[in-house]
Design an enzyme around this catalytic site. Structure first.
Site, mmCIF file in Angstrom:
data_model
loop_
_atom_site.group_PDB
_atom_site.id
_atom_site.type_symbol
_atom_site.label_atom_id
_atom_site.label_comp_id
_atom_site.label_asym_id
_atom_site.label_seq_id
_atom_site.Cartn_x
_atom_site.Cartn_y
_atom_site.Cartn_z
ATOM 1 C CG ASP A 103 0.167 -2.485 8.416
ATOM 2 O OD1 ASP A 103 0.670 -1.824 7.486
ATOM 3 O OD2 ASP A 103 0.500 -3.655 8.705
HETATM 4 N N1 URA Z 1 5.098 -4.411 9.978
HETATM 5 C C1 URA Z 1 3.786 -4.686 9.732
HETATM 6 O O1 URA Z 1 3.450 -5.770 9.323
HETATM 7 N N2 URA Z 1 2.896 -3.713 9.978
HETATM 8 C C2 URA Z 1 3.219 -2.483 10.468
HETATM 9 O O2 URA Z 1 2.344 -1.644 10.686
HETATM 10 C C3 URA Z 1 4.573 -2.237 10.714
HETATM 11 C C4 URA Z 1 5.492 -3.212 10.453
#
Ligand code: URA
Length: 239
Positions: A103
């Protein structure tokens, strides 16, 4: 044997037109001789230089990045910077992509490559390759959180594979944990932790398969993987 303009374009992330112009201007040498014709054919092991600097041509490249916050794992984004915008110029070349995504606000280990086959097998749901994250968040962790992770929780309709939760610290209002999962659903770690009472405020990936984040690689930096790291990653598929 490949055409010189293709070699330059692949190895230096140039368009064919740009590569042709570089060659024509006499800045490219092959085995010590200036070559100005783009259709000159060379072997992949030829000694090619641009402005006197050696250019190496490897079919596949493997880059490890410690992703910072604020950039997205996409080829292009009109509103926000991408991990490719912050890749050092010497690592940029055509056909690179990220192996899975983190993310925008997640930091840590990100693999960038042009090896589709490796990427595909690392992401294949049937391989169950582990990914480990360090997370901090606010809220009170529920008492049976570890058990819920171990059993494989459900997120609405979605039944998750078993994961692991290791609590480093927790009190009435916050928690610091390590999470290990073996799939990669949308916002998976944040959603799993939310289910057990924690709203994630910090998330960092620390391991992908057998490859751990290099503690010396600063956030925002990237470098080519060492041969050992490529081997570790490759082995992860067979564990
Ligand atoms: N899980 C999440 O919630 N975000 C990420 O970036 C990776 C795994």
């Amino acid at each position: 044997m490949i055409r010189l303009d293709k070699f330059i374009s692949d190895a230096c992330a140039k368009t064919r037109k740009e590569a042709k112009a570089l060659i024509k201007s006499g800045r490219v040498c092959v085995d010590g001789h200036i070559v100005t014709s783009s259709d000159h054919r060379i072997g992949e092991d030829a000694n090619v230089t641009l402005d006197g600097k050696k250019i190496s041509y490897e079919k596949f490249v493997y880059i490890v990045m410690n992703k910072p916050k604020g950039v997205v794992c996409a080829a292009k984004d009109k509103n926000v910077g991408t991990v490719f915008d912050i890749l050092p110029q010497e690592l940029v070349r055509k056909g690179l992509f990220t192996v899975g995504r983190l993310d925008k606000d997640t930091t840590g280990l990100l693999i960038i490559t042009n090896d589709g086959e490796l990427s595909h097998s690392l992401l294949s749901p049937s391989k169950h390759i582990e990914k480990e994250y360090y997370a901090e968040g606010s809220g009170k962790l529920c008492e049976n959180a570890e058990e819920l992770f171990r059993e494989g929780m459900s997120l609405g309709e979605l039944k998750l594979r078993p994961g692991r939760l290791r609590v480093l610290f927790s009190d009435e209002t916050q928690a610091k944990v390590m999470v290990t999962i073996s799939e990669g659903k949308y916002h998976q770690v944040k959603r799993m932790l939310y289910e057990v009472g924690i709203t994630v405020t910090t998330l960092k990936r620390t391991r992908f398969g057998a490859l751990s984040l290099d503690p010396l690689l600063a956030e925002g930096s990237a470098r080519p993987m060492t041969a050992e790291e490529v081997e570790l990653l490759s082995c992860s598929r067979n564990i």
